[in-house]
Design a protein around this motif. Structure first.
Motif, PDB file in Angstrom:
ATOM      1  N   HIS A 190      24.381   2.551 -10.407  1.00  0.00           N
ATOM      2  CA  HIS A 190      23.729   1.375 -10.285  1.00  0.00           C
ATOM      3  C   HIS A 190      24.744   0.222 -10.004  1.00  0.00           C
ATOM      4  CE1 HIS A 190      19.661   2.088 -13.253  1.00  0.00           C
ATOM      5  NE2 HIS A 190      19.917   3.050 -11.959  1.00  0.00           N
ATOM      6  N   VAL A 242      24.257  -3.015 -10.671  1.00  0.00           N
ATOM      7  CA  VAL A 242      24.371  -4.013 -11.629  1.00  0.00           C
ATOM      8  C   VAL A 242      23.880  -3.229 -12.900  1.00  0.00           C
ATOM      9  CG1 VAL A 242      24.052  -6.184 -10.459  1.00  0.00           C
ATOM     10  CG2 VAL A 242      22.212  -4.704 -10.653  1.00  0.00           C
ATOM     11  N   ARG A 293      21.461  -2.277 -15.545  1.00  0.00           N
ATOM     12  CA  ARG A 293      20.086  -2.318 -15.972  1.00  0.00           C
ATOM     13  C   ARG A 293      19.490  -1.977 -17.016  1.00  0.00           C
ATOM     14  NH1 ARG A 293      18.790  -6.273 -14.531  1.00  0.00           N
ATOM     15  NH2 ARG A 293      16.835  -5.790 -14.485  1.00  0.00           N
ATOM     16  N   ALA A 310      16.330   2.266 -17.637  1.00  0.00           N
ATOM     17  CA  ALA A 310      16.438   2.152 -16.114  1.00  0.00           C
ATOM     18  C   ALA A 310      17.171   3.261 -15.472  1.00  0.00           C
ATOM     19  CB  ALA A 310      16.941   0.630 -15.676  1.00  0.00           C
ATOM     20  N   ALA A 311      18.417   3.329 -16.254  1.00  0.00           N
ATOM     21  CA  ALA A 311      19.267   4.596 -15.774  1.00  0.00           C
ATOM     22  C   ALA A 311      18.729   5.812 -16.048  1.00  0.00           C
ATOM     23  CB  ALA A 311      20.825   4.533 -16.617  1.00  0.00           C
ATOM     24  N   ASP A 362      13.363  -0.879 -19.369  1.00  0.00           N
ATOM     25  CA  ASP A 362      14.684  -0.722 -18.797  1.00  0.00           C
ATOM     26  C   ASP A 362      15.459  -0.518 -20.017  1.00  0.00           C
ATOM     27  OD1 ASP A 362      13.830  -0.968 -16.374  1.00  0.00           O
ATOM     28  OD2 ASP A 362      14.456  -2.912 -15.946  1.00  0.00           O
TER      29      ASP A 362
END
Lengths: 109, 224
Positions: free
Chosen positions: B58, B60, B62, B66-67, B171
């Motif tokens: 990623h 940025v 998150r 989210a990951a 997220d």
């Protein structure tokens, strides 16, 4: 009377600023109209503050017109904060989607 | 089942100190391992890559939810049959993955949650044990009608066929409650198995708990 003139001058100044922002394409047409309606309503409230006082008294409220306007504006501010929060949340979701697509697309074994 | 069909998803954010050891311990089992580097500013991704595992980045940060979802999608695209969520900070044990996956292999469940409150003793800090977890359980019950023993379990495994039903939208840390709620909502067969949790540091603080609650409320509001 003097305070009302100052308030109207401030409103005129803010209206002019809003119009300039629109000219610089920093805000869209809809937002420009929103602020025009908003500030014109505010100037009416300033001009007819005595009538608002009288109306409030006749409705049995003890608050004066200016207090009443403050209450209304706090409610409006809360509403805008809420709207902003939802908007930020949607932006966050879009950012996550983009970040994820980028991560999956650029993955190399 | 071939262990390479079991995908271990490890979300990692600035875990350069722990990620190497975690990956070393996973290596002997032959699972497919994917690290999702969640915008780390340290060498997490580089260290993971040196260990020969799949690394998704990623750009940025998150959040863990989210990951994990990025990892899920990657695993699905790689024809995973089972997806396991595992932590990068070394608080879970690689040797316990099998016992979490076993009910899926036996066809007894669609999703299995590791619970630190069943059987095996984990040293749980008192504030968590007597305050944060009971509160989290209460919230899960009130909001989602979910009654598992470990409300914030991050060690879980599920069948790839269930992954669509479990797509993570939160997220941040609220994904734990979200996954539980979705598992119940889609009437998946759920099982809990005992796991050990090594407390390397305090995970969720009390403020973090409130943040989770706020995230859950907001996601309810903006969900269609």
């Amino acid at each position: 009377m003097f305070q009302q003139i100052i308030a109207l001058l401030v409103i005129a100044f803010l209206l002019e600023r809003t119009y300039r922002q629109h000219q610089k394409k920093l805000i869209g047409k809809n937002e420009l109209w929103f602020w025009i309606v908003f500030w014109i309503s505010a100037s009416f409230a300033v001009i007819f503050i005595k009538q608002i006082d009288a109306l409030l008294r006749s409705l049995g409220f003890s608050a004066t017109g200016i207090n009443f306007l403050l209450y209304i504006s706090i409610v409006a501010i809360f509403y805008f904060i809420f709207r902003l929060r939802l908007r930020v949340e949607k932006l966050e979701k879009s950012l996550t989607r983009l970040t994820r697509e980028d991560a999956l697309k650029n993955f190399k074994k | 089942m071939d262990n390479s069909k079991i995908f271990i998803i490890i979300p990692a954010y600035n875990e350069e100190k722990n990620i190497g050891a975690v990956l070393d311990k996973l290596k002997p089992y032959g699972y497919s391992v994917a690290v999702v580097d969640d915008g780390s500013s340290d060498r997490t991704a580089a260290i993971a890559a040196l260990h020969g595992v799949d690394v998704l980045r990623h750009r940025v940060n998150r959040g863990q939810g989210a990951a994990l979802e990025t990892g899920n999608q990657y695993a699905l695209a790689s024809n995973a049959e089972i997806i396991v969520h595992f932590d990068a900070d070394g608080q879970f044990l690689a040797e316990e993955i099998f016992s979490v996956v076993e009910p899926l292999l036996d066809g007894q469940a669609d999703i299995v949650f590791g619970s630190r409150f069943l059987g095996i003793r984990s040293k749980i800090p008192a504030v968590k044990k007597y305050l944060i977890f009971p509160l989290a359980r209460l919230i899960n019950r009130l909001f989602f009608d979910v009654g598992l023993t470990d409300p914030q379990s991050g060690f879980r495994a599920f069948l790839a066929s269930a992954a669509q039903d479990l797509a993570i939208e939160n997220d941040g840390m609220a994904h734990c409650s979200e996954i539980l709620a979705k598992a119940y909502g889609h009437s998946l067969r759920i099982k809990e198995v005992p796991i050990t949790v090594l407390y390397t540091r305090f995970g969720q603080s009390f403020g973090g708990g409130f943040r989770i609650l706020a995230d859950l409320l907001i996601s309810k509001l903006i969900s269609k």
